[in-house]
Design a protein around this motif. Structure first.
Motif, short mmCIF file in Angstrom:
data_model
loop_
_atom_site.label_atom_id
_atom_site.label_comp_id
_atom_site.label_asym_id
_atom_site.label_seq_id
_atom_site.Cartn_x
_atom_site.Cartn_y
_atom_site.Cartn_z
N LYS A 1 47.64 42.16 36.96
CA LYS A 1 46.21 42.55 37.39
C LYS A 1 45.54 41.87 36.49
CE LYS A 1 48.19 47.42 38.10
NZ LYS A 1 47.84 48.99 37.48
N ALA A 2 44.14 42.01 37.09
CA ALA A 2 43.17 41.15 36.66
C ALA A 2 42.78 41.91 35.12
CB ALA A 2 41.77 41.25 37.56
N GLU B 1 44.82 33.81 31.93
CA GLU B 1 43.94 34.99 32.04
C GLU B 1 42.90 35.31 31.03
OE1 GLU B 1 47.99 36.05 30.01
OE2 GLU B 1 47.32 34.91 31.52
N HIS C 1 37.14 32.50 33.76
CA HIS C 1 37.32 33.29 34.95
C HIS C 1 37.47 34.82 34.48
CE1 HIS C 1 37.37 33.36 39.20
NE2 HIS C 1 38.08 34.47 39.33
N VAL C 2 37.92 35.20 33.27
CA VAL C 2 38.09 36.48 32.80
C VAL C 2 36.58 37.31 32.62
CG1 VAL C 2 37.81 35.84 30.43
CG2 VAL C 2 39.01 38.01 31.10
N HIS D 1 35.86 38.91 36.06
CA HIS D 1 36.71 40.24 36.07
C HIS D 1 36.14 41.17 35.21
CE1 HIS D 1 39.72 37.65 38.05
NE2 HIS D 1 40.49 37.48 36.93
N HIS E 1 42.03 43.04 44.11
CA HIS E 1 42.03 42.46 42.81
C HIS E 1 41.57 43.51 41.86
CE1 HIS E 1 41.76 38.56 45.02
NE2 HIS E 1 42.44 38.10 43.91
N TYR E 2 40.49 44.47 41.85
CA TYR E 2 40.04 45.24 41.15
C TYR E 2 40.09 46.71 41.50
CZ TYR E 2 37.61 40.71 40.32
OH TYR E 2 37.88 39.28 40.00
#
Length: 478
Positions: A181-182, A363, A367-368, A371, A402-403
């Protein structure tokens, strides 16, 4: 439908004198029977007339359905097909072509490149999958598997295979990485990482958190993209690099621009950043850094100039790898998220420099921040459709995939509804205390009333649920 069998050893018409068919010059040479005359189908020879008849019938049927594929066209080796037909016909962007060619030439060709297209069966695919998983992680293996499927799918379109063996062989499943999971950061972590960056780079964190930008979009953002009056930021481009390390501008992922609401506090930070670190003009080619060879390519790759809001201390555009290694990862280490795994020694100009080496998990890279932006929006109750538009996703389904776990109360509404459904409705509801208890406490201290209270103390109260769910009270004097 056209199509017939020719006897290569005997002439078609018999001799008028003897009534027999004479031998041809090919008598006794090669295969005797040849199937000819089917439109779009190459002639084929057989040893026996029975084999020729069977193949003729099959070829006619498949040809009428548009499903005929000559098996001989599948004799080409996979490597030759990739080089001469598949790769030669692709037109991917440089940033995509580089990683793709690396996966094809480093993994697909070494493992199955020697096989003919028609020889790639279930057994070959099982061996390919097993060997692939000894070389790369499952997430990378999934991408490589998809590339091979795309190659074989093109072979089907080119009529070299009847079907894609990777889609019809049920015994072979593609590699499936463990679903992750993101991940989103807390505000304390974001502030700690931001504080660990150089001051000129802290605005990059603000762009990731406040607008949900990808790293390339943040590095390609220009001052003219900020519309303070309308309160939006126009995401029109991203800064990319090809496999040779050459920079260029291109459209954001998905080849579409978008507008993202500009929070007032981010607008204030933007103005302060522009004042302290003035934007720097940067001119780069559009779409492709390769020199144009035609007039069309010259128009398509015409350089553009924008005033980048994020640049190095020397006023240059940011190279993402250098920035990740020398700015982002040290900031993660300063925040206590990662630790050094080694040391890199650099010698030059008469001195030796020792730099720590970090292995940050994917992660925890830039890019975090994207998210985290999504998690904050969803927890605030923002529409999934609006968020999908701001993130630049192709459909809201992508955003949900994704979310969805960031949405508030995920699963709680359904749990409450099911709990209410299973409630025992036939159980009588009996109060814990007498209904008279509260009323008696409010009685004024009158002698006559006290007598009535004394009588009430000798009373027994019984409760009974009515047919309509009400409560009947019976007072029985004892």
């Amino acid at each position: 439908m056209a199509g017939y069998i020719e006897d290569r050893w005997l002439k078609k018409r018999p001799d008028k004198r003897t009534g027999k068919r004479e031998r041809t010059a090919l008598y006794g040479k090669g295969k005797r029977y040849r199937v000819k005359g089917i439109p779009g189908v190459q002639d084929r020879s057989f040893d026996t007339s029975e084999d020729a008849k069977q193949w003729l019938a099959t070829a006619k049927t498949d040809s009428s359905r548009g499903e005929f594929v000559d098996p001989r066209r599948g004799e080409i080796a996979l490597t030759d097909y990739i080089v001469d037909h598949w790769w030669a016909g692709r037109s991917d962007e440089p940033s995509t072509a580089g990683p793709m060619s690396s996966k094809v030439w480093n993994h697909i060709i070494p493992l199955v490149g020697d096989l003919a297209l028609r020889d790639i069966d279930a057994s070959a695919l099982r061996s390919f999958k097993a060997d692939l998983l000894t070389r790369v992680e499952e997430s990378t293996a999934e991408v490589i598997w998809g590339l091979l499927s795309s190659i074989l799918g093109s072979a089907v379109d080119d009529q070299r295979l009847l079907r894609n063996p990777m889609k019809v062989k049920n015994s072979v499943k593609p590699p499936r990485p463990t679903e992750k999971k993101a991940k989103a950061w807390t505000r304390q972590v974001v502030d700690a990482v931001r504080a660990g960056l150089q001051e000129r780079y802290r605005f990059a964190v603000d762009l990731g958190i406040g607008l949900g930008l990808r790293q390339g979009e943040a590095f390609g953002l220009a001052e003219e993209d900020f519309d303070f009056e309308a309160g939006v930021v126009h995401v029109r481009r991203q800064l990319k690099w090809d496999i040779k390390g050459r920079p260029y501008f291109s459209l954001p992922k998905g080849r579409k621009t978008r507008e993202v609401p500009l929070p007032p506090n981010l607008a204030a930070r933007a103005r302060e950043h522009f004042r302290r670190f003035p934007s720097t003009p940067c001119t780069l080619p559009w779409r492709n850094p390769e020199p144009p060879t035609t007039a069309l390519e010259q128009r398509q790759r015409k350089p553009i100039t924008v005033n980048l809001v994020l640049t190095t201390s020397h006023g240059n555009r940011i190279y993402y790898r250098t920035w990740n290694d020398r700015s982002w990862k040290p900031a993660l280490a300063a925040a206590g998220i990662i630790k050094p795994v080694g040391e890199k020694v650099r010698r030059g100009e008469g001195r030796v420099r020792r730099d720590p080496v970090y292995a940050a998990p994917r992660e925890d890279m830039f890019h975090v921040l994207r998210h985290t932006y999504a998690s904050v929006q969803l927890e605030a109750g923002e529409s999934i459709v609006s968020l999908s538009k701001w993130l630049g996703h192709s459909t809201p389904k992508v955003t949900l995939d994704h979310y969805a776990h960031f949405m508030p109360g995920a699963g709680q509404r359904g749990l409450a509804a099911m709990d209410a459904w299973l409630e025992d409705r036939h159980q009588p509801k009996v109060p814990e205390k007498s209904l008279l208890a509260g009323w008696i406490k409010k009685i004024p201290p009158n002698p006559q009333v006290k007598g009535l209270v004394a009588q009430g103390a000798r009373m027994s109260v019984k409760y009974k649920e009515t047919a309509r769910g009400g409560l009947a009270v019976n007072i029985i004097e004892c």
